[in-house]
Write a protein that holds these residues in place. Sequence first.
Motif, PDB file in Angstrom:
ATOM      1  N   GLY A  51       0.789  15.595  -0.732  1.00 43.18           N
ATOM      2  CA  GLY A  51       1.261  16.959  -0.491  1.00 43.18           C
ATOM      3  C   GLY A  51       2.766  17.089  -0.362  1.00 43.18           C
ATOM      4  O   GLY A  51       3.278  18.198  -0.201  1.00 43.18           O
ATOM      5  N   TRP A  52       3.493  15.980  -0.391  1.00 43.33           N
ATOM      6  CA  TRP A  52       4.950  16.057  -0.286  1.00 43.33           C
ATOM      7  C   TRP A  52       5.530  16.603  -1.589  1.00 43.33           C
ATOM      8  O   TRP A  52       4.978  16.408  -2.668  1.00 43.33           O
ATOM      9  CB  TRP A  52       5.543  14.682  -0.008  1.00 43.33           C
ATOM     10  N   VAL A  53       6.676  17.259  -1.481  1.00 41.87           N
ATOM     11  CA  VAL A  53       7.406  17.715  -2.662  1.00 41.87           C
ATOM     12  C   VAL A  53       8.616  16.803  -2.846  1.00 41.87           C
ATOM     13  O   VAL A  53       8.996  16.055  -1.938  1.00 41.87           O
ATOM     14  CB  VAL A  53       7.840  19.190  -2.534  1.00 41.87           C
ATOM     15  N   ALA A  54       9.227  16.858  -4.020  1.00 46.02           N
ATOM     16  CA  ALA A  54      10.316  15.937  -4.362  1.00 46.02           C
ATOM     17  C   ALA A  54      11.475  16.014  -3.373  1.00 46.02           C
ATOM     18  O   ALA A  54      12.035  14.982  -2.978  1.00 46.02           O
ATOM     19  CB  ALA A  54      10.807  16.204  -5.784  1.00 46.02           C
ATOM     20  N   ASP A  55      11.854  17.215  -2.938  1.00 49.55           N
ATOM     21  CA  ASP A  55      12.979  17.346  -1.992  1.00 49.55           C
ATOM     22  C   ASP A  55      12.657  16.698  -0.651  1.00 49.55           C
ATOM     23  O   ASP A  55      13.516  16.064  -0.033  1.00 49.55           O
ATOM     24  CB  ASP A  55      13.345  18.819  -1.778  1.00 49.55           C
ATOM     25  N   GLN A  56      11.431  16.875  -0.194  1.00 49.78           N
ATOM     26  CA  GLN A  56      11.001  16.259   1.064  1.00 49.78           C
ATOM     27  C   GLN A  56      11.033  14.740   0.952  1.00 49.78           C
ATOM     28  O   GLN A  56      11.501  14.042   1.845  1.00 49.78           O
ATOM     29  CB  GLN A  56       9.602  16.744   1.418  1.00 49.78           C
ATOM     30  N   MET A  57      10.559  14.211  -0.192  1.00 46.86           N
ATOM     31  CA  MET A  57      10.562  12.770  -0.418  1.00 46.86           C
ATOM     32  C   MET A  57      11.994  12.238  -0.455  1.00 46.86           C
ATOM     33  O   MET A  57      12.293  11.204   0.148  1.00 46.86           O
ATOM     34  CB  MET A  57       9.845  12.436  -1.726  1.00 46.86           C
ATOM     35  N   ARG A  58      12.900  12.919  -1.161  1.00 44.61           N
ATOM     36  CA  ARG A  58      14.283  12.456  -1.274  1.00 44.61           C
ATOM     37  C   ARG A  58      14.957  12.427   0.093  1.00 44.61           C
ATOM     38  O   ARG A  58      15.675  11.488   0.431  1.00 44.61           O
ATOM     39  CB  ARG A  58      15.057  13.386  -2.230  1.00 44.61           C
ATOM     40  N   THR A  59      14.727  13.441   0.924  1.00 41.40           N
ATOM     41  CA  THR A  59      15.298  13.486   2.275  1.00 41.40           C
ATOM     42  C   THR A  59      14.776  12.329   3.112  1.00 41.40           C
ATOM     43  O   THR A  59      15.541  11.658   3.816  1.00 41.40           O
ATOM     44  CB  THR A  59      14.957  14.833   2.957  1.00 41.40           C
TER      45      THR A  59
ATOM     46  N   THR B 255       0.824  -1.210   0.000  1.00 39.63           N
ATOM     47  CA  THR B 255       0.000   0.000   0.000  1.00 39.63           C
ATOM     48  C   THR B 255       0.855   1.254   0.000  1.00 39.63           C
ATOM     49  O   THR B 255       0.685   2.147  -0.831  1.00 39.63           O
ATOM     50  CB  THR B 255      -0.940   0.010   1.228  1.00 39.63           C
ATOM     51  N   HIS B 256       1.800   1.334   0.941  1.00 37.31           N
ATOM     52  CA  HIS B 256       2.640   2.534   1.034  1.00 37.31           C
ATOM     53  C   HIS B 256       3.627   2.629  -0.128  1.00 37.31           C
ATOM     54  O   HIS B 256       3.993   3.739  -0.539  1.00 37.31           O
ATOM     55  CB  HIS B 256       3.354   2.584   2.383  1.00 37.31           C
ATOM     56  N   HIS B 257       4.046   1.500  -0.653  1.00 34.46           N
ATOM     57  CA  HIS B 257       4.921   1.509  -1.822  1.00 34.46           C
ATOM     58  C   HIS B 257       4.197   2.172  -2.998  1.00 34.46           C
ATOM     59  O   HIS B 257       4.753   3.032  -3.690  1.00 34.46           O
ATOM     60  CB  HIS B 257       5.319   0.078  -2.167  1.00 34.46           C
ATOM     61  N   ALA B 258       2.946   1.789  -3.219  1.00 38.38           N
ATOM     62  CA  ALA B 258       2.160   2.392  -4.295  1.00 38.38           C
ATOM     63  C   ALA B 258       1.896   3.875  -4.021  1.00 38.38           C
ATOM     64  O   ALA B 258       1.953   4.705  -4.935  1.00 38.38           O
ATOM     65  CB  ALA B 258       0.846   1.640  -4.470  1.00 38.38           C
ATOM     66  N   GLN B 259       1.596   4.221  -2.769  1.00 40.87           N
ATOM     67  CA  GLN B 259       1.344   5.621  -2.421  1.00 40.87           C
ATOM     68  C   GLN B 259       2.591   6.480  -2.602  1.00 40.87           C
ATOM     69  O   GLN B 259       2.494   7.638  -3.011  1.00 40.87           O
ATOM     70  CB  GLN B 259       0.859   5.727  -0.976  1.00 40.87           C
ATOM     71  N   ARG B 260       3.762   5.920  -2.335  1.00 38.94           N
ATOM     72  CA  ARG B 260       4.995   6.692  -2.476  1.00 38.94           C
ATOM     73  C   ARG B 260       5.234   7.078  -3.928  1.00 38.94           C
ATOM     74  O   ARG B 260       5.619   8.204  -4.227  1.00 38.94           O
ATOM     75  CB  ARG B 260       6.208   5.904  -1.965  1.00 38.94           C
ATOM     76  N   THR B 261       4.997   6.165  -4.835  1.00 35.56           N
ATOM     77  CA  THR B 261       5.275   6.448  -6.238  1.00 35.56           C
ATOM     78  C   THR B 261       4.264   7.415  -6.853  1.00 35.56           C
ATOM     79  O   THR B 261       4.560   8.040  -7.866  1.00 35.56           O
ATOM     80  CB  THR B 261       5.318   5.153  -7.071  1.00 35.56           C
TER      81      THR B 261
END
Length: 121
Positions: free
Chosen positions: A89-97, A75-81
């Motif tokens: 609401g996350w942005v790419a920099d927040q996700m990478r960190t 579930t979370h794997h699919a939500q992350r992508t």
Amino acid sequence: MKRGGPLRPVGDTAYAKRDRDFDYMGWVKWQRCCVAVEMGSDEYCSGGFADADHAGGRGLGVKCPDDETIPMCATHHAQRTTYRGYFDGWVADQMRTWLDYWINRTRQRWLAIKAAGPLPF
């Protein structure tokens, strides 16, 4: 109908040639979803074994090395992508960190287990 060009030999792809760490990957799949660990609950996880999410930074269509994977439920794997659910609401920099933190945390736990003696599996 005539086919063009020679066929590529089996196992002659970039994916097949990359370094693999099957012990690490097997261990990652037995861990709790990192989102569940962060939230302190498995309530919103899909349950069962975790996916080995290739979370390292690479180009599209290229998988990162095995030691850059983290445990995530399906579930979370699919939500992350798709930046939905927990990651809405996350942005790419927040996700990478966030991903880099979990990659390092997962690696450190693995190294501690390997240093403690023979692997339990």
